[in-house]
Design an enzyme around this catalytic site. Structure first.
Site, mmCIF file in Angstrom:
data_model
loop_
_atom_site.group_PDB
_atom_site.id
_atom_site.type_symbol
_atom_site.label_atom_id
_atom_site.label_comp_id
_atom_site.label_asym_id
_atom_site.label_seq_id
_atom_site.Cartn_x
_atom_site.Cartn_y
_atom_site.Cartn_z
ATOM 1 N N LYS A 78 6.340 -4.936 14.209
ATOM 2 C CA LYS A 78 6.031 -4.364 12.898
ATOM 3 C C LYS A 78 7.313 -3.765 12.325
ATOM 4 C CE LYS A 78 2.946 -0.951 10.676
ATOM 5 N NZ LYS A 78 1.852 0.013 10.892
ATOM 6 N N SER A 153 -2.386 -0.482 8.002
ATOM 7 C CA SER A 153 -1.117 -0.919 7.490
ATOM 8 C C SER A 153 -0.467 -2.047 8.286
ATOM 9 C CB SER A 153 -0.152 0.270 7.453
ATOM 10 O OG SER A 153 0.136 0.721 8.771
ATOM 11 N N SER A 177 -4.367 2.218 11.541
ATOM 12 C CA SER A 177 -3.592 1.028 11.172
ATOM 13 C C SER A 177 -3.424 -0.041 12.230
ATOM 14 C CB SER A 177 -2.211 1.448 10.697
ATOM 15 O OG SER A 177 -2.298 1.873 9.373
#
Ligand code: GLN
Length: 486
Positions: A78, A153, A177
């Protein structure tokens, strides 16, 4: 080679060990899939030459006789973790093109274990969001339905794993998330106990909540990667000094007599019938496997969202102060003086969601409001944590839906921030309490979109938690389903 793309971490480790495939071949396969499915917009930065060099090094380590379950297995990170060899942007314009001088500890730990990095994954700007629609670099599409959000997210992470562009991806969870996008994308997402993964090199959002974790196909894969990823880090002042452990050790524990707490507050108003049906079916499956369901209450959980939206903005307003045009990233091209330079750099660099949160955070921390909002939120946070402590005296794990609905469509919630914030209704309480928690695929709801079952355990009980999920995954095949066209 097509089947290799669908193999998980455990299987790839075995194939590499038996020399059925090389790390270089695997990396090439994944890179070609990433290229082929570029329309998903899951990746922000791909540098094949760096990936292939890492893969070659992994093959050389094996050739020298080194072994290891992860040696040569691909992973993607990420874009909240800083990396030396790929840009680190937190999906924000303010960090556009930023090259970090070092790797985050999580990235470093996995590289030492021989994992091969495929690149950086799209996410909501500074991990603020529930749909990945807050990225400065565009939306990520849900592989199950390109008209639906992948969740956020960590939407790039969940989409990449669901679309088989990587067998595993790192992600971060501050209020949901990892679990929410895992649920929306039909994969296994796991957030360990707060403090167990290092935050060093994880671009900070809300420091008392930010927790690194993983998106995988299965609980077993997650356990294997946690073995190398988690551990004490002297560079992180909130790192837990817990002993290293083997997270696979409870995978095959029987479920006989396991007490699963079912919090009644998580099955109330707002829960969509398609999600409830799939979650109840999963609970029935657990009963068949020998577990017992216990009715429990988390009476303060409903205060989770208001508490979170005081604490998280407060912490982010402080953390994001460092992006001032002086030290990192974007600096306005034209300005009058120092203050003007900072103002313009921040106005141009941050998107609307970080700006909204900086304003809220600054407000709740300001003189006169600090006691009324921030201190009060901290007090209620304690009550929520106490609810969990009490619940874990009655049960071994807690099970609930991850979200109230299946993945929603693009634009459906972007004009109503509160509706977007409510996407994390069931995940935020576990974050505020800091307990390990995961999302396990448990069926499909409306429009064929995936549903996730949330499992939570007490602090430091992730090995047991993964075992409880693994048993379910041995009895069901939801986690093996593949979106069409992948
Ligand atoms: N959706 C929540 C938020 O917008 C949680 C985000 C997260 O866990 N990083 O803050």
């Amino acid at each position: 080679m097509a089947d290799l793309a669908h193999a998980g971490v455990a299987e790839l480790g075995r194939l590499l060990e038996q020399r059925q495939v090389s790390a270089v071949e695997l990396a090439q396969l994944m890179l070609s899939r990433i290229e082929k499915h570029r329309d998903l917009n899951a990746f922000l930065d791909v540098r094949p030459e760096v990936t292939l060099a890492q893969a070659k090094a992994a093959d050389e380590r094996r050739a020298r006789g080194e072994t290891g379950a992860l040696l040569g297995v691909p992973i993607a990170h990420k874009d909240i973790f800083v990396t030396r060899d790929w840009a680190s942007t937190a999906s924000s314009k303010i960090l556009g093109g930023y090259m970090s001088p070092f790797d985050a500890t999580v990235v470093d730990n996995l590289a030492r274990a021989g994992m091969v990095c495929l690149g950086k994954l799209n996410c909501d700007e500074f991990a603020m969001g529930s749909s990945n629609e807050n990225s400065a670099y565009g939306n990520v599409l849900n592989p199950w339905d390109k008209g639906a959000v992948p969740g956020g997210s960590s939407g790039g992470s969940s989409a990449a794993v669901a679309a088989r562009l990587a067998p595993v991806a790192t992600a971060t969870d501050t209020g949901g998330s990892i679990r929410e996008p895992a649920a929306f994308s039909g994969i296994t997402g796991t957030k360990p106990t707060y403090g167990r993964p290092s935050r060093w090199g994880m671009i900070a959002f809300a420091s008392s909540l930010d927790t690194a974790g993983l998106m995988t196909r299965s609980a077993e894969d997650c356990a294997l990667v946690f073995n190398e990823m988690l551990g004490f880090d002297a560079k992180d002042s909130t790192s837990l000094d817990a002993p290293r452990e083997d997270f696979t050790r409870h995978l095959n524990d029987p479920l006989d007599g396991l007490k699963i707490g079912v919090p009644r507050e998580f099955f109330g108003e707002g829960l969509q019938p398609d999600v409830e049906r799939a979650v109840r079916a999963a609970l029935a499956e657990y009963e068949k496997l020998g577990a017992r369901l216990v009715d429990i209450s988390l009476p303060n959980a409903e205060l989770g969202i208001p508490v979170y939206y005081v604490v998280a903005p407060a912490e982010c307003s402080s953390n994001l102060a460092r992006f001032d045009g002086v030290r990192y990233g974007h600096r306005a091209a034209r300005y009058d003086d120092l203050i003007d330079m900072m103002k313009r750099s921040r106005s141009e660099g941050f998107g609307p969601e970080p700006k909204r949160r900086i304003l809220i955070g600054t407000y709740v921390l300001s003189h006169g409001y600090y006691d009324a909002y921030f201190i009060k939120a901290m007090q209620v946070r304690r009550l929520i944590a106490d609810d969990f402590a009490r619940a874990f005296r009655q049960c071994d794990v807690i099970a609930s839906p991850v979200t109230t609905s299946v993945a929603f469509g693009f634009g459906e919630k972007t004009t109503d921030p509160v509706a977007m914030y409510l996407a994390d209704l069931y995940t935020v309480p576990g974050s505020l309490a800091g307990v390990p928690s995961m999302s396990v695929p448990c069926g499909f709801g409306g429009k064929g979109r995936p549903v996730g079952l949330q499992l939570m355990a007490d602090h430091l009980q992730e090995a047991r938690l993964l075992g409880v999920a693994h048993r379910y995954q041995q009895a069901t095949d939801w986690h093996r389903r593949l979106p069409e066209g992948f």
